[in-house]
Design a protein around this motif. Structure first.
Motif, short mmCIF file in Angstrom:
data_model
loop_
_atom_site.label_atom_id
_atom_site.label_comp_id
_atom_site.label_asym_id
_atom_site.label_seq_id
_atom_site.Cartn_x
_atom_site.Cartn_y
_atom_site.Cartn_z
N SER A 249 0.80 -1.22 0.00
CA SER A 249 0.00 0.00 0.00
C SER A 249 0.84 1.27 0.00
CB SER A 249 -0.93 0.00 1.22
OG SER A 249 -1.84 -1.07 1.15
N HIS A 250 1.96 1.27 0.73
CA HIS A 250 2.74 2.49 0.89
C HIS A 250 4.23 2.20 0.74
CE1 HIS A 250 -0.89 4.46 2.35
NE2 HIS A 250 -1.05 3.46 3.19
N GLY A 251 4.95 3.13 0.09
CA GLY A 251 6.40 3.01 -0.03
C GLY A 251 7.09 3.39 1.27
N LYS A 252 8.40 3.29 1.28
CA LYS A 252 9.21 3.66 2.43
C LYS A 252 9.09 5.17 2.66
CE LYS A 252 12.42 0.03 0.97
NZ LYS A 252 13.77 -0.28 0.46
N PRO A 253 9.03 5.67 3.90
CA PRO A 253 9.43 5.02 5.17
C PRO A 253 8.33 4.20 5.87
CG PRO A 253 8.87 7.30 5.61
CD PRO A 253 8.73 7.11 4.11
N ALA A 254 7.17 4.04 5.22
CA ALA A 254 6.18 3.12 5.79
C ALA A 254 6.78 1.72 5.85
CB ALA A 254 4.91 3.13 4.95
N VAL B 269 19.80 4.28 2.69
CA VAL B 269 19.31 5.66 2.80
C VAL B 269 18.38 5.80 4.01
CG1 VAL B 269 19.55 6.22 0.35
CG2 VAL B 269 17.42 5.20 1.19
N PRO B 270 18.26 7.01 4.54
CA PRO B 270 17.45 7.23 5.74
C PRO B 270 15.99 6.77 5.62
CG PRO B 270 18.89 9.10 5.42
CD PRO B 270 19.05 8.24 4.20
N MET B 271 15.34 7.04 4.49
CA MET B 271 13.94 6.62 4.36
C MET B 271 13.80 5.11 4.48
SD MET B 271 11.70 9.03 4.15
CE MET B 271 11.41 10.72 3.60
N GLY B 272 14.74 4.38 3.91
CA GLY B 272 14.72 2.93 4.01
C GLY B 272 15.00 2.44 5.41
N ILE B 273 15.96 3.10 6.07
CA ILE B 273 16.26 2.74 7.46
C ILE B 273 15.03 2.96 8.33
CG2 ILE B 273 17.68 3.31 9.48
CD1 ILE B 273 19.89 4.15 7.48
N ARG B 274 14.35 4.08 8.11
CA ARG B 274 13.12 4.35 8.86
C ARG B 274 12.08 3.27 8.61
NH1 ARG B 274 13.14 9.64 10.88
NH2 ARG B 274 14.66 11.03 9.88
N ALA B 275 11.97 2.81 7.36
CA ALA B 275 11.00 1.77 7.03
C ALA B 275 11.28 0.49 7.81
CB ALA B 275 11.02 1.50 5.53
N GLY B 276 12.55 0.10 7.86
CA GLY B 276 12.91 -1.09 8.61
C GLY B 276 12.64 -0.95 10.10
N LYS B 277 12.99 0.20 10.66
CA LYS B 277 12.74 0.45 12.08
C LYS B 277 11.24 0.51 12.36
CE LYS B 277 15.46 0.99 14.79
NZ LYS B 277 16.15 -0.02 15.63
N ASN B 278 10.48 1.13 11.45
CA ASN B 278 9.03 1.20 11.63
C ASN B 278 8.38 -0.18 11.56
OD1 ASN B 278 9.02 3.99 11.91
ND2 ASN B 278 8.62 4.40 9.75
N ALA B 279 9.08 -1.13 10.92
CA ALA B 279 8.59 -2.50 10.86
C ALA B 279 8.96 -3.30 12.11
CB ALA B 279 9.14 -3.20 9.62
#
Length: 221
Positions: A141-146, A170-180
């Protein structure tokens, strides 16, 4: 770093393979053909977006005549030759993939790139010898950082998020992993060098070469 890890999930571009260099050239060429100039902040502005989200954003930003699907097709055609013949593994990545396979750690890809380009580079580098699942952000449904793309990869690998280790550049990807709810190792890449401080602030670990994971010389953040 690998303690209690059942699955390792990689971002693709700039993380598992060295491919970020080609997108600047493609962006410049694509826009120049239309009499347009690449904004300095473009790559930063699209960071984390899925291939589809990037096409929507670019179409609206430059008021392009092509449809979203046409833009995606044009970009795939421009990139596929390079993904097939010029893109290589990041330093130490193949050694690390072999180690994970020997340790029965399942492996996945969670990428903002297109399925077509994932298939091209995976075939060229024999990635399917190692990778069990590949998820693109266009499939959620949503790209990174989701967290969507990482949670879907974990689901397909039958792993709980807390037992997954993510590698991102990259930061957006890191945020996505942490948000998971996953631990994240930041990977050094020339094209995100100006973001190194932010990457270190967000991630759990930092490497410039995957062999650092195996010889325990990675940074703990």
């Amino acid at each position: 770093m690998l303690e209690n890890v059942q699955s390792v999930i990689f971002d693709l571009d700039g993380t598992l393979v060295d491919s970020m260099w080609l997108w600047h050239d493609i962006d410049v060429e694509f826009l120049e053909k239309r009499g347009l100039t690449l904004p300095e902040t473009y790559q930063h502005d699209i960071e984390g977006m899925s291939f589809t989200e990037t096409a929507v954003y670019t179409r609206e930003l430059f008021h392009l005549e092509e449809s979203v699907e046409e833009l995606k097709s044009i970009w795939n055609q421009m990139a596929i030759e390079k993904y097939t013949h010029e893109v290589e593994f990041k330093p130490g990545a193949e050694t690390f993939l072999n180690h994970c396979r020997q340790q029965n750690i399942s492996l996945g890809i969670a990428t903002s790139n297109s399925r077509e380009l994932v298939e091209a580079v995976a075939s060229a580098l024999n990635l399917w010898d190692y990778i069990q699942e590949a998820v693109t952000a266009c499939e959620v449904s949503h790209g990174k950082p989701a967290p969507d793309v990482y949670l879907e990869a974990a689901r397909r690998l039958s792993s709980n998020p807390e037992n997954c280790l993510v590698f991102e550049d990259v930061p957006m990807g890191i945020r996505a992993g942490k948000n998971a709810g996953m631990r994240v190792c930041a990977v050094e890449d020339f094209f995100s060098a100006q973001q190194n401080q932010e990457k270190r602030k967000l991630a759990d670990y930092y490497i410039s070469n995957y062999e650092q994971v195996l010889d325990h010389t990675y940074e703990i953040l």
